[in-house]
Design a protein around this motif. Structure first.
Motif, mmCIF file in Angstrom:
data_model
loop_
_atom_site.group_PDB
_atom_site.id
_atom_site.type_symbol
_atom_site.label_atom_id
_atom_site.label_comp_id
_atom_site.label_asym_id
_atom_site.label_seq_id
_atom_site.Cartn_x
_atom_site.Cartn_y
_atom_site.Cartn_z
ATOM 1 N N SER A 48 39.925 23.505 84.492
ATOM 2 C CA SER A 48 38.690 23.465 83.813
ATOM 3 C C SER A 48 37.355 24.044 84.827
ATOM 4 O O SER A 48 36.616 24.737 84.660
ATOM 5 N N ALA A 96 36.038 21.064 74.875
ATOM 6 C CA ALA A 96 37.168 20.215 74.109
ATOM 7 C C ALA A 96 36.586 19.371 72.998
ATOM 8 O O ALA A 96 37.226 19.457 72.021
ATOM 9 N N ASP A 176 37.681 25.598 76.537
ATOM 10 C CA ASP A 176 38.458 24.394 77.232
ATOM 11 C C ASP A 176 39.103 23.416 76.521
ATOM 12 O O ASP A 176 38.257 22.424 75.901
ATOM 13 N N GLU A 177 40.358 23.644 76.178
ATOM 14 C CA GLU A 177 41.241 22.770 75.452
ATOM 15 C C GLU A 177 40.579 22.473 74.082
ATOM 16 O O GLU A 177 40.075 21.339 73.561
ATOM 17 N N SER A 180 41.873 20.096 71.445
ATOM 18 C CA SER A 180 42.335 18.635 72.048
ATOM 19 C C SER A 180 42.004 17.708 70.944
ATOM 20 O O SER A 180 40.831 17.593 69.918
ATOM 21 N N THR A 187 44.248 23.035 64.318
ATOM 22 C CA THR A 187 44.822 23.923 65.164
ATOM 23 C C THR A 187 44.990 25.323 64.790
ATOM 24 O O THR A 187 44.731 26.319 65.589
ATOM 25 N N THR A 207 44.511 25.224 78.397
ATOM 26 C CA THR A 207 44.995 24.417 77.176
ATOM 27 C C THR A 207 46.245 23.468 77.909
ATOM 28 O O THR A 207 46.796 23.809 78.795
ATOM 29 N N ASN A 208 46.197 22.122 77.316
ATOM 30 C CA ASN A 208 47.375 21.266 77.789
ATOM 31 C C ASN A 208 48.695 21.423 76.988
ATOM 32 O O ASN A 208 49.545 20.591 77.014
ATOM 33 N N ASN A 209 48.298 22.328 76.094
ATOM 34 C CA ASN A 209 49.355 22.570 74.934
ATOM 35 C C ASN A 209 50.328 23.435 75.237
ATOM 36 O O ASN A 209 49.878 24.814 74.799
ATOM 37 N N GLN A 212 50.949 26.133 72.455
ATOM 38 C CA GLN A 212 49.762 26.768 71.979
ATOM 39 C C GLN A 212 49.540 28.075 72.884
ATOM 40 O O GLN A 212 49.501 29.214 72.199
#
Length: 255
Positions: A48, A96, A176-177, A180, A187, A207-209, A212
């Motif tokens: 980020s 997010a 930024d995400e 989330s 999504t 992304t934290n995924n 994705q």
């Protein structure tokens, strides 16, 4: 046919600090125009912070500093007297958590253009339809544009926020995400929108995924503890990463 890929951003030897803590360490990467760059990595890896260097949002934080170069279309956005307001119009951002303004769907979309002095109703009406359509939400809200944006579902609010960014007619979209906390259907709609939008915009997605990133990104960068560990074509990075740390993170063996 010219096969040379134009870079929208070029980041050279970027270091970023909060007070004396070094958050980003010697980042070097190019962001091609009209592609989606996915950025993955564990929490605290600097994703980020990196994203916010690209539209100078970190400038709003106390004790932030950086060295190195961040070039947008070949011009350093951190040079003295750079037009930061103009930069943030060119480089829009979706956060997010969706933050619709406490006003109607229509007024959410036209808020930025109105501040820029655009008040022609025909122009604004067309801009609202275009922006909401591009964010894959027009068909869901076209008959209730006077409804408060706060009354939409979370997924709809996030797409409204994306439409609000698009209404400013940026060149780059930072996310930024953005998914989330959203359900799989919401999504999927945002991912569908991004896939279409890259034809006109350069998109950078934190992304934290991992899946994705694998689904929508053309290239993916893996950050770890403030360092860029690896960046490659997405398929290559997820199937044959060159770095052990990347492989461990992707396969879930990251310690």
């Amino acid at each position: 046919m010219n096969t040379t890929m134009k870079n929208k951003f070029e980041i050279k030897n970027l270091n970023a600090y909060f007070s004396k803590e070094k958050i980003l360490k010697s980042i070097n990467l190019d962001v091609p125009a009209n592609e989606i760059l996915g950025i993955i990595g564990p929490a605290g890896s600097g994703k980020s912070t990196f994203l916010r260097t690209l539209n100078r949002m970190n400038d709003l934080e106390q004790n932030f500093s950086l060295d190195g170069n961040v070039l947008l279309d070949g011009e350093d956005i951190y040079k003295a007297n750079y037009d930061v307001v103009g930069l943030r119009k060119r480089v829009g951002m979706v956060f997010a958590m969706p933050v619709p303004l406490p006003m109607s769907i229509y007024e959410n979309v036209v808020y930025g253009p109105r501040l820029s002095g655009k008040n022609d109703k025909k122009y604004l009406d067309e801009l609202v339809e275009k922006s909401l359509s591009a964010a894959f939400i027009w068909d869901e809200v076209k008959d209730r544009l006077k409804l408060s944006g706060l009354r939409l579902s979370g997924g709809q609010q996030q797409r409204l926020c994306l439409a609000r960014v698009l209404a400013m007619e940026p060149e780059v979209i930072l996310l930024d995400e953005p998914c989330s906390g959203l359900d799989p259907i919401s999504t999927s709609k945002i991912e569908d929108a991004l896939t279409v939008l890259k034809k006109e915009y350069t998109i950078i997605l934190v992304t934290n995924n991992n899946m994705q990133a694998a689904r929508v990104s053309d290239k993916t960068a893996f950050f770890l503890m403030g360092e860029l560990i690896e960046m490659a074509e997405t398929k290559q990075l997820f199937t044959a990463p060159q770095k052990t740390e990347t492989n461990d993170y992707i396969t879930g063996r990251f310690g």
